[in-house]
Design a protein around this motif. Structure first.
Motif: not given
Ligand SMILES: Nc1ncnc2c1ncn2[C@@H]1O[C@H](COP(=O)(O)OP(=O)(O)OP(=O)(O)O)[C@@H](O)[C@H]1O
Ligand SMILES: [Mg+2]
Lengths: 235, 407
Positions: A41-42, A45-47
């Motif tokens: 998590s974090g 991936k979603s980014s």
């Molecule tokens: N709009 C935003 N503003 C500030 N920080 C963000 C934003 N979106 C994501 N982050 C940060 O960027 C990092 C990557 O986030 P992301 O959502 O891509 O993670 P993830 O791998 O999808 O996590 P998860 O498995 O929980 O969905 C995290 O530290 C998150 O807090």
């Protein structure tokens, strides 16, 4: 199909401190590949998926979709790309409430600027195994059924690329399994699929797995004997 | 996204959120209902005022000539009136002036005591020529009008208005009875039909007509007139006739410009235009009230749409993800606002016309159905929707799809 080079994404928190969600990510994905992206998590991936899906733009780096550099496309250009080239499937289904299954599937056609093909949405519902449920409201469907409707919707404008962010995350394992089988079939039909997941079991449906850690590609592996449709590169 | 699809989407959304749609429509409906009702009632009042005004001043084809310069002229009465207009002047105008069909002679006075037995009432007394009642469109309830013979014989007869009937003859038939006008006895020859109230609300029935010759020789002992009224053949172009009358009177009175005229000619249209102006001011005020009501309706739409936009963030995110541009989202919400507003508007028009019809019936006004008001109301409803939908639509269009899809 997809090529990213030195992709970076930096968010700004409310207090102005920068968060580097993606740091120097590069890879290519060929047409017809089924790739999972796994990581904690974090990890970003979603980014990454949001950028690949043209919902977001990278802070720096280049994103080529079917050869086109779309990194600096305007909001409107990206909307058109999402409409015709990309289908999304979300963890929380994101179907429109107070709307029937069939109407949900038709939504993308509204924005394609083309005539809605008669019977196309119904055929897609049939394709995902919901031929009988077109007239049902979303609230009358189970989670697995809702996700199938969402997949049918993602296919409405015939996009070559499907992006799924934890599509089985809200489903029990049985429903999740059948969703993954459906995606596997779509992959076999030649669609490029990129799927984000936490779950190692889910990743086994794909041929290739990207592991992402702290905004970096930590590994890039072929999982099965089945060869991907195109060449791959590690990071 | 095509307009037809957007409208059908809007209708579907509105039907599936009945309570919210109903509240939004109600806001507009109330505004449009008041606009329609006010405009109809305003128009009816204006038409009625003009009708009453015509009844008071006579038809538009009349010009009146009164003694005295315009600057010094007040209400004519026997004590203050200038003795400059004579019977011969009236005859000369009738014979010589251009475009004059006929001329009526009037010698009148206000606040004259009129008595019958032990009862007394106060009335305006008009000595008039035989053509007067017809020219001014007075109608008889019973009896006869003043005739040429009455004029020639200085007959002591009177045609009386309804106020005199009520004042002097509460339970008797006045016909043929002898009344005393300033101590001169007259026989009641005819009774007028009531003219109701004038634009100011006062009664138009406190009048009494006698032959102008009788008034001059037997009652007031004056050889001059208080008004000469000329009926024009071409009321659309009173100018040449007025000039012709002016020339005749100046010549007869030996007035050479720049000497001041000892008479004033007034064209009743000028006063009528004033009345119309007053009525249209009334209409403007009413419309203003309606506009305020509509702003309130618009604000209701705006607030409810803003709430809807927040509630529908996820929907907006989905639409953006599957390819809707900002413009598509903006249009969707604008058209939704316009659609709900138009439906509310149609409801309001129905209510407004209903209300106006009921009011018209109660106030005994002529009912008016204003097609242009209805058209205007429909346009206004579309406008309200578009204007007050703008901010919510703008907000919707600028929602970040990534944000909206999380949660
Ligand atoms: N709009 C935003 N503003 C500030 N920080 C963000 C934003 N979106 C994501 N982050 C940060 O960027 C990092 C990557 O986030 P992301 O959502 O891509 O993670 P993830 O791998 O999808 O996590 P998860 O498995 O929980 O969905 C995290 O530290 C998150 O807090
Ligand atoms: Mg995520």
């Amino acid at each position: 199909m997809i090529a990213v080079e030195n992709l970076e994404k930096t968010y700004r928190r409310g207090d102005g401190t920068p968060v580097m969600a993606l740091k120097n990510v590069s890879f290519t994905i060929g047409e017809g590949e089924f790739v999972t992206v796994r990581g904690a998590s974090g990890s970003g991936k979603s980014s990454l998926l949001n950028i690949l899906g043209c919902l977001d733009t990278p802070t720096s780096g280049v994103y080529r979709l079917a050869g086109e550099d779309v990194s600096n496309y305007t909001d409107e250009q990206r909307s058109h790309l999402r409409c015709r080239r990309i289908g999304f499937v979300f963890q929380s289904f994101n179907l429109l409430s107070r709307t029937t299954a069939l109407e949900n599937v038709e939504v993308p056609a509204l924005y394609s600027g083309e005539r809605i093909e008669e019977g196309k949405a119904a055929a897609l519902l049939e394709r995902v195994g919901l031929a009988e449920r077109g007239g049902h409201f979303v609230t009358e469907l189970s989670g697995g059924e809702q996700q199938r409707v969402a997949i049918a919707r993602a296919l409405m404008n015939d996009p070559p690329l499907l992006l799924a962010d934890e599509p089985t995350g809200n489903l029990d394992s049985e429903a999740g399994h059948s969703i993954m089988e459906l995606l596997g079939e779509l992959s076999n039909e030649g669609r490029t699929i990129i799927l984000v997941t936490h779950d190692e079991a889910v990743a086994e449906f794909a041929q290739r797995e990207l592991i992402i850690r702290d905004g970096l590609i930590a590994s890039d592996t072929l999982r099965t004997a089945k060869p991907p449709a195109s060449e791959k590169t590690g990071s | 996204m095509k307009l037809g699809q957007t409208i059908s989407l809007a209708l579907r959304t509105l039907i599936r959120n009945p309570l919210r749609s109903f509240l939004m429509m109600l806001g507009v409906a109330i505004g449009i209902a008041s606009l329609t009702a006010m405009a109809s009632i305003g128009e009816a009042t204006q038409q009625e005022t003009i009708r009453q005004f015509k009844r008071m001043v006579g038809t538009y084809d009349l010009v009146s000539i009164v003694p005295g310069a315009a600057s010094t002229r007040g209400m004519p009465s026997l004590t203050t009136v200038e003795p400059s207009l004579k019977f011969d002047d009236a005859t000369a105008i009738a014979e010589e002036a251009d475009g004059v069909l006929q001329v009526a002679e009037v010698q009148n006075a206000f606040d004259i005591d009129v008595k019958y037995r032990d009862k007394t009432t106060v009335s305006a007394v008009y000595g008039v020529s035989a053509n007067w009642l017809e020219m001014r469109e007075y109608f008889l309830e019973t009896g006869d009008v003043i005739t040429q013979d009455d004029i020639a014989s200085l007959a002591r007869i009177a045609v009386i208005g309804q106020d005199i009937v009520t004042g002097l003859f509460p339970d008797e038939d006045p016909m043929g009875k002898q009344i005393r006008i300033g101590n001169v006895p007259f026989a009641v020859k005819g009774i007028l039909v009531s003219r109701g109230a004038g634009p100011g609300g006062g009664s138009l029935d406190g009048v009494l007509f006698i032959p102008v010759t009788t008034a001059s020789k037997r009652l007031f002992q004056r050889d001059y007139l208080t008004t000469i009224t000329a009926q024009l053949s071409d009321p659309g172009r009173p100018g040449p006739s007025i000039e012709s009358i002016t020339t005749i009177l100046r010549e007869r009175h030996g007035i050479v410009p720049p000497g001041e005229d000892d008479f004033t000619i007034s064209d009743s249209r000028a006063s009528a235009e004033q009345v119309e102006e007053v009525s249209s001011t009334l209409a403007t005020i009413l419309t203003g009230v309606a506009i305020i009501a509509m702003i309130i309706g618009g604000t209701v739409i705006m607030s409810l749409m803003l709430i809807a936009v927040s509630e529908r963030r996820r929907e907006i995110g989905v639409r953006r993800a599957v390819g809707a541009t900002r413009t598509d989202v903006m249009l969707q919400f604008l058209i939704e606002a316009a659609t709900v507003s138009v439906v509310g508007g149609l409801l309001g028009i129905t209510l407004g016309i209903g209300g106006a019809t009921i009011t018209a019936m109660q106030q005994e006004l002529p009912p008016v159905l204003l097609w242009d008001t209805i058209g205007f109301a429909v346009c206004v409803s579309v406008g309200i929707g578009l204007i007050f939908g703008l901010q919510p639509a703008w907000k919707a269009a600028n929602i970040d799809p990534i944000d909206a899809l999380q949660s």
